[in-house]
Design a protein around this motif. Structure first.
Motif, PDB file in Angstrom:
ATOM      1  N   LEU A   1     -29.524  25.097  11.417  1.00 43.40           N
ATOM      2  CA  LEU A   1     -28.870  25.975  10.447  1.00 43.40           C
ATOM      3  C   LEU A   1     -29.816  27.030   9.895  1.00 43.40           C
ATOM      4  CD1 LEU A   1     -26.345  26.632   8.747  1.00 43.40           C
ATOM      5  CD2 LEU A   1     -27.220  25.018   7.043  1.00 43.40           C
ATOM      6  N   VAL A   2     -31.040  26.652   9.609  1.00 36.33           N
ATOM      7  CA  VAL A   2     -32.016  27.607   9.062  1.00 36.33           C
ATOM      8  C   VAL A   2     -32.148  28.823   9.977  1.00 36.33           C
ATOM      9  CG1 VAL A   2     -34.497  27.914   8.667  1.00 36.33           C
ATOM     10  CG2 VAL A   2     -33.319  25.972   7.676  1.00 36.33           C
ATOM     11  N   VAL A   3     -32.166  28.580  11.265  1.00 35.35           N
ATOM     12  CA  VAL A   3     -32.314  29.685  12.213  1.00 35.35           C
ATOM     13  C   VAL A   3     -31.007  30.461  12.353  1.00 35.35           C
ATOM     14  CG1 VAL A   3     -32.809  30.285  14.614  1.00 35.35           C
ATOM     15  CG2 VAL A   3     -34.132  28.478  13.490  1.00 35.35           C
ATOM     16  N   LEU A   4     -29.911  29.768  12.530  1.00 37.23           N
ATOM     17  CA  LEU A   4     -28.645  30.453  12.799  1.00 37.23           C
ATOM     18  C   LEU A   4     -28.031  31.123  11.583  1.00 37.23           C
ATOM     19  CD1 LEU A   4     -26.889  27.981  15.273  1.00 37.23           C
ATOM     20  CD2 LEU A   4     -28.268  30.017  15.778  1.00 37.23           C
ATOM     21  N   ALA A   5     -28.331  30.648  10.378  1.00 39.04           N
ATOM     22  CA  ALA A   5     -27.723  31.208   9.169  1.00 39.04           C
ATOM     23  C   ALA A   5     -28.452  32.445   8.655  1.00 39.04           C
ATOM     24  CB  ALA A   5     -27.675  30.150   8.071  1.00 39.04           C
ATOM     25  N   GLU A   6     -29.633  32.694   9.177  1.00 45.73           N
ATOM     26  CA  GLU A   6     -30.415  33.836   8.700  1.00 45.73           C
ATOM     27  C   GLU A   6     -29.644  35.137   8.890  1.00 45.73           C
ATOM     28  OE1 GLU A   6     -34.816  35.832   9.350  1.00 45.73           O
ATOM     29  OE2 GLU A   6     -34.312  33.972  10.373  1.00 45.73           O
TER      30      GLU A   6
ATOM     31  N   THR B   1     -33.658  25.827  18.537  1.00 46.47           N
ATOM     32  CA  THR B   1     -32.681  26.878  18.246  1.00 46.47           C
ATOM     33  C   THR B   1     -33.299  28.257  18.431  1.00 46.47           C
ATOM     34  OG1 THR B   1     -31.593  25.391  16.699  1.00 46.47           O
ATOM     35  CG2 THR B   1     -31.022  27.722  16.548  1.00 46.47           C
ATOM     36  N   ARG B   2     -34.539  28.412  18.002  1.00 48.00           N
ATOM     37  CA  ARG B   2     -35.221  29.703  18.214  1.00 48.00           C
ATOM     38  C   ARG B   2     -35.375  30.004  19.705  1.00 48.00           C
ATOM     39  NH1 ARG B   2     -39.897  29.498  13.554  1.00 48.00           N
ATOM     40  NH2 ARG B   2     -38.565  30.245  11.877  1.00 48.00           N
ATOM     41  N   ARG B   3     -35.708  29.004  20.465  1.00 46.87           N
ATOM     42  CA  ARG B   3     -35.859  29.205  21.920  1.00 46.87           C
ATOM     43  C   ARG B   3     -34.529  29.569  22.552  1.00 46.87           C
ATOM     44  NH1 ARG B   3     -40.567  27.276  25.044  1.00 46.87           N
ATOM     45  NH2 ARG B   3     -39.142  28.010  26.634  1.00 46.87           N
TER      46      ARG B   3
END
Length: 133
Positions: free
Chosen positions: A59-64, A126-128
């Motif tokens: 979520l931290v990555v996708l919600a940014e 998720t970043r990858r």
């Protein structure tokens, strides 16, 4: 849209709706994987905390940069209601009080370690996958 701050009432509503869903999911897991902290490792609590931490990393990555209610709804609400630090703490105390000191210590340390690894894995993967730095 992400630059617009959400009002306090809207944030509270998002947290409440998400928290209801997360708590209901947590209850469901407890019904499927019941445990007694006095007889061994509370696997259902360990599982929901590890899965919740993995998902918060995602979520931290996708919600940014997304809708301002996304994190309160999914992070604080759903995942906050799903994971359970209080049950984890009670489980450690009950195990220790019943004389299972090694199990209590292993469970306490193992939960913290799995939470840290799960968040890190969620962010990294998720970043990858999303191609984000």
């Amino acid at each position: 849209m992400s630059d617009q701050p959400a009002g306090t009432g809207a944030v509270l509503a998002a947290v409440a709706v998400g928290g209801s869903a997360g708590s209901a999911a947590r209850f469901g897991v407890a019904q499927l994987l019941p445990h007694d902290a006095g007889t061994g490792v509370p696997w259902s609590t360990l599982a929901v905390n590890a899965v919740g931490c993995l998902l918060i990393g995602v979520l931290v990555v996708l919600a940014e940069g997304r809708h301002p209610l996304l994190r309160p709804l999914l992070g604080v609400g759903v995942l906050g209601g799903f994971t359970t630090f209080s049950t984890y703490t009670v489980d450690v105390v009950v195990l220790a009080q019943r004389g299972a000191l090694w199990t209590a210590a292993a469970y306490a340390a193992g939960t913290l370690l799995s939470a840290l690894v799960a968040v890190s894995a969620g962010v990294f993967a998720t970043r990858r996958i999303a191609g984000r730095p």
